[in-house]
Write a protein that holds these residues in place. Structure first.
Motif, PDB file in Angstrom:
ATOM      1  N   UNK A  13       0.816  -1.221   0.000  1.00 54.57           N
ATOM      2  CA  UNK A  13       0.000   0.000   0.000  1.00 54.57           C
ATOM      3  C   UNK A  13       0.846   1.266   0.000  1.00 54.57           C
ATOM      4  N   UNK A  14       2.051   1.207  -0.499  1.00 53.78           N
ATOM      5  CA  UNK A  14       2.923   2.384  -0.530  1.00 53.78           C
ATOM      6  C   UNK A  14       2.432   3.395  -1.557  1.00 53.78           C
ATOM      7  N   UNK A  15       2.387   4.666  -1.166  1.00 50.07           N
ATOM      8  CA  UNK A  15       1.919   5.719  -2.066  1.00 50.07           C
ATOM      9  C   UNK A  15       2.858   5.925  -3.238  1.00 50.07           C
ATOM     10  N   UNK A  16       4.117   5.565  -3.070  1.00 52.18           N
ATOM     11  CA  UNK A  16       5.095   5.713  -4.152  1.00 52.18           C
ATOM     12  C   UNK A  16       5.078   4.542  -5.122  1.00 52.18           C
ATOM     13  N   UNK A  67       3.220  -6.330  -3.895  1.00 53.37           N
ATOM     14  CA  UNK A  67       2.846  -7.506  -3.110  1.00 53.37           C
ATOM     15  C   UNK A  67       4.113  -8.090  -2.489  1.00 53.37           C
ATOM     16  N   UNK A  68       4.148  -8.115  -1.167  1.00 53.64           N
ATOM     17  CA  UNK A  68       5.220  -8.803  -0.454  1.00 53.64           C
ATOM     18  C   UNK A  68       4.828 -10.269  -0.311  1.00 53.64           C
ATOM     19  N   UNK A  69       5.745 -11.167  -0.644  1.00 54.27           N
ATOM     20  CA  UNK A  69       5.482 -12.604  -0.602  1.00 54.27           C
ATOM     21  C   UNK A  69       6.244 -13.223   0.557  1.00 54.27           C
ATOM     22  N   UNK A  70       5.541 -14.023   1.346  1.00 54.55           N
ATOM     23  CA  UNK A  70       6.161 -14.783   2.426  1.00 54.55           C
ATOM     24  C   UNK A  70       5.901 -16.263   2.196  1.00 54.55           C
ATOM     25  N   UNK A  71       6.952 -17.079   2.242  1.00 51.19           N
ATOM     26  CA  UNK A  71       6.786 -18.530   2.175  1.00 51.19           C
ATOM     27  C   UNK A  71       6.171 -19.023   3.479  1.00 51.19           C
ATOM     28  N   UNK A  72       5.248 -19.988   3.371  1.00 53.85           N
ATOM     29  CA  UNK A  72       4.654 -20.617   4.549  1.00 53.85           C
ATOM     30  C   UNK A  72       5.151 -22.051   4.627  1.00 53.85           C
ATOM     31  N   UNK A  84       6.780  -7.883  -5.473  1.00 54.44           N
ATOM     32  CA  UNK A  84       6.539  -7.617  -6.886  1.00 54.44           C
ATOM     33  C   UNK A  84       5.619  -6.415  -7.006  1.00 54.44           C
ATOM     34  N   UNK A  85       5.949  -5.489  -7.875  1.00 54.44           N
ATOM     35  CA  UNK A  85       5.125  -4.292  -8.072  1.00 54.44           C
ATOM     36  C   UNK A  85       3.761  -4.646  -8.646  1.00 54.44           C
ATOM     37  N   UNK A  86       2.730  -3.917  -8.212  1.00 57.38           N
ATOM     38  CA  UNK A  86       1.399  -4.058  -8.797  1.00 57.38           C
ATOM     39  C   UNK A  86       1.213  -3.144 -10.005  1.00 57.38           C
ATOM     40  N   UNK A  87       2.168  -2.255 -10.246  1.00 61.06           N
ATOM     41  CA  UNK A  87       2.044  -1.288 -11.327  1.00 61.06           C
ATOM     42  C   UNK A  87       1.195  -0.088 -10.976  1.00 61.06           C
ATOM     43  N   UNK A  88       0.609  -0.088  -9.752  1.00 60.53           N
ATOM     44  CA  UNK A  88      -0.242   1.011  -9.328  1.00 60.53           C
ATOM     45  C   UNK A  88       0.286   1.658  -8.064  1.00 60.53           C
ATOM     46  N   UNK A  89      -0.497   2.586  -7.531  1.00 54.43           N
ATOM     47  CA  UNK A  89      -0.101   3.332  -6.342  1.00 54.43           C
ATOM     48  C   UNK A  89      -0.992   2.981  -5.162  1.00 54.43           C
ATOM     49  N   UNK A  90      -0.388   2.807  -3.994  1.00 55.06           N
ATOM     50  CA  UNK A  90      -1.160   2.643  -2.781  1.00 55.06           C
ATOM     51  C   UNK A  90      -1.576   3.992  -2.229  1.00 55.06           C
ATOM     52  N   UNK A 144       2.353   0.322   4.779  1.00 51.80           N
ATOM     53  CA  UNK A 144       2.077   1.745   4.761  1.00 51.80           C
ATOM     54  C   UNK A 144       0.630   1.995   5.131  1.00 51.80           C
ATOM     55  N   UNK A 145      -0.028   1.030   5.715  1.00 53.49           N
ATOM     56  CA  UNK A 145      -1.427   1.149   6.086  1.00 53.49           C
ATOM     57  C   UNK A 145      -2.169  -0.125   5.750  1.00 53.49           C
ATOM     58  N   UNK A 146      -3.331  -0.306   6.368  1.00 52.64           N
ATOM     59  CA  UNK A 146      -4.128  -1.504   6.132  1.00 52.64           C
ATOM     60  C   UNK A 146      -4.418  -1.658   4.649  1.00 52.64           C
ATOM     61  N   UNK A 147      -4.142  -2.844   4.097  1.00 54.93           N
ATOM     62  CA  UNK A 147      -4.307  -2.941   2.649  1.00 54.93           C
ATOM     63  C   UNK A 147      -4.645  -4.313   2.121  1.00 54.93           C
ATOM     64  N   UNK A 148      -4.531  -5.381   2.901  1.00 51.81           N
ATOM     65  CA  UNK A 148      -4.961  -6.673   2.379  1.00 51.81           C
ATOM     66  C   UNK A 148      -3.970  -7.788   2.616  1.00 51.81           C
ATOM     67  N   UNK A 149      -4.526  -9.001   2.730  1.00 54.82           N
ATOM     68  CA  UNK A 149      -3.743 -10.189   3.021  1.00 54.82           C
ATOM     69  C   UNK A 149      -4.452 -11.377   2.385  1.00 54.82           C
ATOM     70  N   UNK A 150      -3.702 -12.300   1.800  1.00 50.06           N
ATOM     71  CA  UNK A 150      -4.276 -13.517   1.218  1.00 50.06           C
ATOM     72  C   UNK A 150      -3.263 -14.637   1.338  1.00 50.06           C
ATOM     73  N   UNK A 151      -3.750 -15.884   1.275  1.00 49.54           N
ATOM     74  CA  UNK A 151      -2.884 -17.066   1.355  1.00 49.54           C
ATOM     75  C   UNK A 151      -3.198 -18.034   0.221  1.00 49.54           C
ATOM     76  N   UNK A 152      -2.189 -18.839  -0.121  1.00 47.23           N
ATOM     77  CA  UNK A 152      -2.447 -19.992  -0.975  1.00 47.23           C
ATOM     78  C   UNK A 152      -1.772 -21.208  -0.378  1.00 47.23           C
TER      79      UNK A 152
END
Length: 361
Positions: free
Chosen positions: A44-47, A51-56, A68-74, A353-361
């Motif tokens: 969620x960075x404004x600059x 997506x930050x990836x963490x191995x489980x 990996x960049x989303x190509x957009x701005x947070x 940079x602020x609440x923005x989302x979390x998901x798992x696979x």
């Protein structure tokens, strides 16, 4: 409303954004390191959102790999929502609140790569849901939802004429909506409105949502929600520190505002017949048992404690681990026992940079 840089991210831009080889850090394969899944966290960075990836690992512990960049701005600030990141199979969907766009990334054994980026068709997207080739985005500042089609590669196309208005706030201002999600059968969309104490439902036919139907929330400030396997909606209520359960179609309350004695009950995930409510102001997780008829029983007001300022939660597909995002961007993990009890595993550093989302696979 901000104008996106482009309707579709060119392939050259995708290549420039790079590919993260998920599970390939440190020169060892994911299998060699016991990696069984991943957690995906939006920075969620404004600059530049990423997506930050963490191995489980098999024991539920998390290890940061990269981003990996989303190509957009947070937005750089809290989205005050649940569902800023969603997943359908190998495709991740991420809202970019800073430039009003939606991005998709594809995950595979070879890595994570940006696939597409498109206008959200509203102002300040905060939540996204996706199922069977149809995605809907909730635009908080414009009080609307908008639909998209996507293919197996993650390429997006706007659904013409799919923008739908939420129930308006009679007091003026926005509805301050927190989450949009498909029901498990895909026949309805549900949206929580914090400012109006309303839960909106939309019937969905051939990918198109109908008009919003408003239902009074049983508790004050309905926030996050999840569904059990029978399709009952379990909704948290931030102001009353409670959770309620509902039948969606036809809509009716099952359990009304069952309190947990904690403060700011905001995010909800369901696993193994239990609903886990993350309490932002109490730094805790409460657990509720879900009966077959959807009724709730409070099992534990404090099933586990968290670090400071929890902001989101996700459950692994096998329902054996729970991840909670904390205020500093780190992610805490918990093992879910067969009886639903939680055991802390550890905390992995990340970036926020602020609440923005979390998901798992």
């Amino acid at each position: 409303m901000n104008t996106p840089r482009s309707t579709r991210t060119p392939l050259m831009a995708i290549a420039a954004a790079g590919v993260l080889l998920v599970g390939a850090a440190g020169g060892a394969s994911a299998h060699e390191r016991g990696v069984v899944g991943h957690v995906y966290e939006a920075t969620n960075a404004a600059t530049g959102n990423a997506i930050t990836v963490l191995d489980r690992a098999a024991d539920g512990s998390l290890h940061r790999v990269g981003s990996v960049s989303t190509g957009g701005l947070g937005s750089g600030t809290s989205l005050n929502s649940q569902g800023g990141v969603a997943r359908d199979g190998r495709i991740l969907f991420v809202v970019n609140a800073g430039d009003d766009t939606l991005s998709t990334l594809a995950a595979s054994g070879h890595g994570l790569v940006l696939r597409d980026r498109i206008s959200s068709h509203g102002d300040f997207p905060v939540s996204v849901t996706a199922r069977d080739g149809i995605a809907y985005v909730l635009d908080q500042s414009s009080d609307t939802i908008h639909g998209f089609r996507y293919d197996a590669s993650g390429h997006l196309k706007s659904l013409p004429g799919s923008t739908r208005a939420l129930t308006p706030n009679p007091a003026g201002g926005t509805a301050d909506a927190a989450q949009v999600s498909f029901t498990p059968d895909g026949h309805n969309l549900v949206v929580t409105e914090k400012a109006t104490n309303t839960i909106d439902t939309f019937a969905v036919v051939r990918g198109y949502a109908g008009r919003a139907k408003a239902h009074a929330s049983a508790g004050t400030t309905p926030y996050g929600f999840d569904f059990d396997h029978r399709g009952h909606a379990i909704v948290s209520e931030a102001a009353t520190g409670s959770a309620s359960s509902y039948r969606v179609r036809p809509f009716r309350t099952i359990t009304a505002a069952l309190g947990n004695g904690q403060k700011a009950a905001c995010w909800v995930v369901v696993a193994r017949g239990n609903a886990y409510v993350v309490n932002a102001a109490s730094n805790s997780i409460s657990s509720y048992r879900i009966a077959p008829d959807g009724s709730l029983t409070l099992k534990s007001a404090v099933a586990a404690t968290t670090g400071a300022g929890p902001t989101d939660a996700a459950v692994s597909p096998d329902q054996t681990s729970l991840s909670v995002r904390l205020g500093d961007g780190s992610v805490a993990s918990y093992r879910i026992a067969r009886d639903g009890s939680l055991t802390p595993i550890g905390t992995a550093a990340a970036t926020a940079y602020g609440t923005s989302g979390l998901a798992e696979d």
